[in-house]
Structure formats: structure tokens, C-alpha cells
Design an enzyme around this catalytic site. Structure first.
Site, PDB file in Angstrom:
ATOM      1  N   GLU A 278     -22.767 -58.780  23.478  1.00 18.32           N
ATOM      2  CA  GLU A 278     -22.597 -60.114  24.379  1.00 18.32           C
ATOM      3  C   GLU A 278     -21.781 -60.978  23.392  1.00 18.32           C
ATOM      4  O   GLU A 278     -22.088 -62.243  23.107  1.00 18.32           O
ATOM      5  CB  GLU A 278     -24.062 -60.806  24.530  1.00 18.32           C
ATOM      6  CG  GLU A 278     -25.001 -59.973  25.287  1.00 18.32           C
ATOM      7  CD  GLU A 278     -26.193 -60.906  25.288  1.00 18.32           C
ATOM      8  OE1 GLU A 278     -26.530 -61.574  24.689  1.00 18.32           O
ATOM      9  OE2 GLU A 278     -26.983 -60.354  26.300  1.00 18.32           O
ATOM     10  N   TYR A 321     -22.631 -80.384  15.876  1.00 18.71           N
ATOM     11  CA  TYR A 321     -22.645 -79.288  14.986  1.00 18.71           C
ATOM     12  C   TYR A 321     -22.187 -79.749  13.787  1.00 18.71           C
ATOM     13  O   TYR A 321     -22.096 -78.652  12.740  1.00 18.71           O
ATOM     14  CB  TYR A 321     -22.204 -78.056  15.211  1.00 18.71           C
ATOM     15  CG  TYR A 321     -22.401 -77.411  16.617  1.00 18.71           C
ATOM     16  CD1 TYR A 321     -23.718 -77.220  17.316  1.00 18.71           C
ATOM     17  CD2 TYR A 321     -21.670 -76.992  17.625  1.00 18.71           C
ATOM     18  CE1 TYR A 321     -24.087 -76.789  18.369  1.00 18.71           C
ATOM     19  CE2 TYR A 321     -21.906 -76.587  18.816  1.00 18.71           C
ATOM     20  CZ  TYR A 321     -23.258 -76.480  19.426  1.00 18.71           C
ATOM     21  OH  TYR A 321     -23.244 -75.710  20.433  1.00 18.71           O
ATOM     22  N   CYS A 346     -16.696 -94.910  22.023  1.00 18.74           N
ATOM     23  CA  CYS A 346     -17.326 -95.598  21.141  1.00 18.74           C
ATOM     24  C   CYS A 346     -18.587 -95.147  20.708  1.00 18.74           C
ATOM     25  O   CYS A 346     -19.678 -95.371  21.259  1.00 18.74           O
ATOM     26  CB  CYS A 346     -17.654 -96.888  22.181  1.00 18.74           C
ATOM     27  SG  CYS A 346     -16.215 -97.789  22.443  1.00 18.74           S
ATOM     28  N   TYR A 375     -16.813 -73.011  23.351  1.00 18.97           N
ATOM     29  CA  TYR A 375     -17.598 -74.040  23.107  1.00 18.97           C
ATOM     30  C   TYR A 375     -16.970 -75.404  23.037  1.00 18.97           C
ATOM     31  O   TYR A 375     -17.362 -76.298  22.275  1.00 18.97           O
ATOM     32  CB  TYR A 375     -18.562 -73.804  22.076  1.00 18.97           C
ATOM     33  CG  TYR A 375     -19.435 -72.483  21.968  1.00 18.97           C
ATOM     34  CD1 TYR A 375     -20.183 -72.484  23.392  1.00 18.97           C
ATOM     35  CD2 TYR A 375     -19.184 -71.646  21.184  1.00 18.97           C
ATOM     36  CE1 TYR A 375     -20.753 -71.277  23.467  1.00 18.97           C
ATOM     37  CE2 TYR A 375     -19.809 -70.347  21.284  1.00 18.97           C
ATOM     38  CZ  TYR A 375     -20.617 -70.150  22.548  1.00 18.97           C
ATOM     39  OH  TYR A 375     -21.449 -68.932  22.450  1.00 18.97           O
TER      40      TYR A 375
HETATM   41  C1  LIG Z   1     -24.313 -67.822  23.556  1.00 22.96           C
HETATM   42  C2  LIG Z   1     -25.081 -66.615  23.644  1.00 22.96           C
HETATM   43  C3  LIG Z   1     -24.164 -65.524  23.280  1.00 22.96           C
HETATM   44  C4  LIG Z   1     -22.661 -65.463  22.604  1.00 22.96           C
HETATM   45  O1  LIG Z   1     -22.600 -66.092  21.282  1.00 22.96           O
HETATM   46  P1  LIG Z   1     -21.482 -65.927  20.371  1.00 22.96           P
HETATM   47  O2  LIG Z   1     -21.920 -66.506  19.223  1.00 22.96           O
HETATM   48  O3  LIG Z   1     -20.506 -66.879  21.237  1.00 22.96           O
HETATM   49  O4  LIG Z   1     -20.966 -64.648  20.374  1.00 22.96           O
HETATM   50  C5  LIG Z   1     -24.576 -63.918  23.426  1.00 22.96           C
HETATM   51  N1  LIG Z   1     -25.804 -63.914  23.922  1.00 22.96           N
HETATM   52  C6  LIG Z   1     -26.621 -64.983  24.285  1.00 22.96           C
HETATM   53  C7  LIG Z   1     -27.900 -64.669  24.595  1.00 22.96           C
HETATM   54  C8  LIG Z   1     -26.407 -66.323  24.067  1.00 22.96           C
HETATM   55  O5  LIG Z   1     -27.100 -67.022  24.313  1.00 22.96           O
END
Ligand SMILES: *Cc1c(COP(=O)(O)O)cnc(C)c1O
Length: 430
Positions: A278, A321, A346, A375
Site C-alpha cells: 500500500e 507534523y 492568521c 499529503y
Molecule cells: C496512509 C496509509 C498507507 C500509505 O502510507 P504511505 O506512508 O503514504 O506509504 C498505507 N496503508 C494504510 C493502512 C494507510 O493508512
């Protein structure tokens, strides 16, 4: 690597001058390189394709950047989607991502979202609690359907990243702890409407060291063995995302997708599962910049304030962050001056770069806030009644607006200027 570079002293995205985009579209504007996105998508895909059983699913974490034209580009590279809401599901489907390449994460999926995802026929639901299993079972049973499911385990490892983007520690809200895994699967196996197929993990974002990931995956491997001993048929292991990108020019690069792929191949050898990945940030992070114009330079303590037309509402990461983004002048300057680059919002936290040694900036100059593809636009808001920025996609020597700048009419669209009152509710006692 990315496709933002200087030609004759002027920053270009691929072969389009950023000054041309600023002149045509205005500022602030997110500018993305299609070549960079395509490259990252294919490099990642190729780096993991032979891991596990060999038919790995790379499901782009849509929340990193969900703009339709950009999703379409990623879909065309053959990636699937990791979604965290019904809205993201619809966007992914509209971009042409097949349902059987979609996995659904997130701690709070409501019943309507569950129904939508079931009807679409997504590849896998990643449960983050035992309660979700009960809920989805009821929805699936009512619809006479079967959902393919996994639990996300919280492996309790320190991801070694910023606390606000760590997700795999014992006190984080994500996943379920290892000691609840076996009972959770036992229960899910009994529930109607669920087909248990996998297990998932995701420990955080912007990881610049592979060790926490290796530890989490080793833990996952142990759990797969335990579950199989209990006759839970685990066929899919979802390894999450989290691979970091370089935010500071000249710093050592984070592990590459190839390094990551080698580590995964090593740890998962013999698991006999289909692997799911992911990645979000690593696909789009340095494929985008936020292009902004200097409004004025104001004396300040200890350094001058360079006030730009992009603020925390456009790019939230520094305020939220403490994130670092390199800032470069679009037209290269030789003189440098320590300055703070701030937005017009502001809030004292509306600082894009604090006391930085940067190229000297003057009113009207264009600046590029680097590595803003992930992001960035997705977190933009209308705070201070500011319309969200335009987004532009570059392809070679041409560009296209892929999201128009919001106008004030857009910003107030859903407001009801003349309230329509309901009439008072009679109390039970009356
Ligand atoms: C946000 C998220 C990602 C992606 O994370 P990256 O740091 O952008 O690669 C993958 N899996 C889940 C469950 C997430 O919440």
C-alpha cells in the site's frame, strides 16, 4: 528521483517552466510531473512483483493524493488502490481501478460504506477491530453477499518516524494487538457473510529505515504460522505502506523500492501467500511542488519574514507534523539570506520554513515548495475563507489544469444564508 530541474537558471517541471504555469494559472498552485509518478509506480511495482507467490498487488494509498487525473495515471500503470472511505472508493472506481484491486483500511467504516464496498466487490476489507467483523457480517448477510476479509495487526513496534505518523505502537488506535488475533480470527471464521483470507500490517509513514518494517513483517510471519496451525486459511499478507521519500536535498536517500523489495523477498520467503503493498507517499511525494508567489518581505526577529500566497490551509504538513520542505527560488538566485517563509493565514503555526538559509526573496518572486505531492493538496482546507489551490499536471512540454482553483462561490456553496428553522420539537412531557 524527480523531474523538477533548472534549465537556464529557471525551474522546470519536465520541460515546462514553472513561471509559465504561474502566469497562466496563478498561484498558489500544485504542479505534478506525470513522468515522475509513472516512474515511481513502475519502479515500485517491479521491485515487489516477484515477492510472495509472484502476483503481488500494489494498491496505491489513495489518501496521499486523490485528484482524479492523477489517480487515472496511477491506474494506467496497473496499480490498485488502498482506500479509507467510501468517497475514496468511488474516486478509485471512477479512475478505472478495478474493484478486485481495491483494499479497504481504516478504523471507522460506516454501514453505508461497507455496503457500497461489498456491492462493488472489493478485493479485501482490512478490519481494525473485532467490532468491524460483527458489523460487516450483518451487512453482508442482509445483502446475501460474502466479504473477503483480513485483520490488521498492531505489532507494537516503534516506527522511528514522527509521532503523528506512527501507527504501529501499542497505544495507537490502529489494528488489534497480537494477543487478540487468534480469538478475533476464530470468531470471524464463525460469522456468516465473511470469508477470511488475509492478514495486514501498516506501522507508519515516512520510514527511512527498513528495520522497523522488517521486525513488523517477521512478527506477521509468526502470526501467519500460528493462524495456520489453528486452521485459519491465510492466503494474503498485506504489508502496508510507509516507505519514505527524501525531503532534504543532499541528505542520504531513504531505502529505495529495490532495497525494500529485497528485504521483503527475504522475510517473506516460504510464506506461500499473495502479497499486497500500500505505498502512498513514495509514489507521489516528490512528484509535486507547491508553486507560490512572494507577496512581501517584512522585517522580523531574528530573520525577515517572506510572506507568500500559499499558507497552512494549502499545505498543512509543516504546521501539523513539523515537516521540512525544501524551498527553492523558481528563478535561481546567487544571494542568500536567512529567512522565515510564512503564509498569510492568521495562525502562528502558518510557517512553511522557519529561519532557513534560502535564496534571497523579493516581492513578486516565485518559490517552489518541494516534495509536496503527497499529503499536500488532499489536506487543503478553506480556513480563512481561502479557496483551495489549483492543481496542474505536466506531461513533457505541455500541462493541463486537473483541478480548478476554488472561488469564493465554491467556498460558500453549501452554506444556508437564510436559515430555514425546523419549528420547535414538542417535549415528551407536553
Ligand atoms: C496512509 C496509509 C498507507 C500509505 O502510507 P504511505 O506512508 O503514504 O506509504 C498505507 N496503508 C494504510 C493502512 C494507510 O493508512
Amino acid at each position: 528521483m524527480n523531474h523538477f530541474h533548472y534549465l537556464a537558471g529557471e525551474m522546470h517541471c519536465e520541460s515546462v517552466a514553472l513561471s509559465r504555469i504561474a502566469a497562466d494559472v496563478g498561484t498558489p498552485t500544485y504542479v505534478y510531473s506525470s513522468a515522475t509518478i509513472e516512474r515511481h509506480a513502475t519502479v515500485f511495482r517491479d521491485a515487489v512483483k516477484d515477492c510472495g507467490c509472484g502476483n503481488s498487488l500494489v494498491a496505491y494509498a489513495v489518501k496521499a493524493n486523490t485528484t482524479g487525473a492523477l489517480l487515472k495515471l496511477i491506474a494506467d500503470c496497473g496499480l490498485g488502490a488502498d482506500i479509507v472511505s467510501g468517497g475514496e472508493l468511488i474516486r478509485a472506481r471512477r479512475a478505472g481501478i478495478p474493484a478486485d484491486k481495491i483494499v479497504y483500511s481504516g478504523v471507522g467504516k460506516n454501514l453505508d460504506e461497507m455496503e457500497l464496498a461489498l456491492r462493488e466487490g472489493i478485493y479485501q476489507f482490512n478490519f481494525e477491530s473485532e467490532e468491524e467483523a460483527e458489523m460487516l457480517s450483518r451487512v453482508a448477510t442482509r445483502l446475501g453477499m460474502e466479504a473477503r476479509v483480513a485483520f490488521r495487526v498492531n505489532p507494537d513496534v516503534e516506527a522511528g518516524t514522527h509521532a503523528k505518523i506512527s501507527t504501529g505502537g501499542a497505544t495507537d488506535k490502529f489494528g488489534i494487538p497480537a494477543h487478540r488475533i487468534i480469538p478475533a480470527y476464530r470468531r470471524a471464521m464463525e460469522l456468516p457473510g465473511l470469508k477470511v483470507q488475509g492478514i495486514a500490517v501498516h506501522i507508519g509513514s515516512q520510514l527511512t529505515d527498513l528495520e522497523p518494517l522488517r521486525l513488523a513483517y517477521q512478527e506477521l510471519g509468526r502470526m501467519i504460522a500460528e493462524l495456520r496451525a489453528e486452521e485459519v486459511p491465510i492466503q494474503v499478507a498485506d504489508l502496508g505502506g510507509g516507505l519514505g521519500v527524501p525531503y532534504v536535498a543532499g541528505d542520504p536517500s531513504p531505502p529505495s523500492p529495490e532495497d525494500y523489495g529485497r528485504m521483503v523477498a527475504e522475510v517473506t520467503a516460504g510464506w506461500d501467500v499473495r502479497l499486497v503493498f500500500e505505498p502512498g507517499r513514495v509514489i507521489v511525494g516528490n512528484a509535486g511542488v507547491l508553486l507560490t508567489r512572494v507577496m512581501l518581505v517584512k522585517e522580523g526577529q531574528p530573520d525577515p519574514f517572506v510572506v507568500v500566497d500559499a499558507g497552512m490551509n494549502d499545505l498543512m504538513r509543516p504546521a501539523m507534523y513539523d515537516a521540512w520542505h525544501d524551498v527553492f527560488a523558481v528563478r535561481q538566485q546567487s544571494r542568500r539570506r536567512r529567512s522565515s517563509i510564512v503564509g498569510p493565514v492568521c495562525e502562528s503555526s502558518d510557517v512553511l520554513a522557519k529561519s532557513r538559509d534560502v535564496e534571497e526573496a523579493h516581492e513578486g518572486d516565485l518559490l517552489a515548495i518541494m516534495t509536496a505531492g503527497a499529503y499536500g493538496a488532499v489536506m487543503a482546507s478553506n480556513y480563512n475563507s481561502r479557496g483551495r489551490p489549483a492543481e496542474v499536471l505536466v506531461r513533457g512540454g505541455e500541462y493541463a489544469v486537473i483541478r480548478e482553483r476554488e472561488t469564493l462561490d465554491d467556498v460558500v456553496r453549501n452554506e444556508v444564508a437564510e436559515p430555514v428553522w425546523t419549528g420547535e420539537q414538542r417535549s415528551a412531557a407536553a
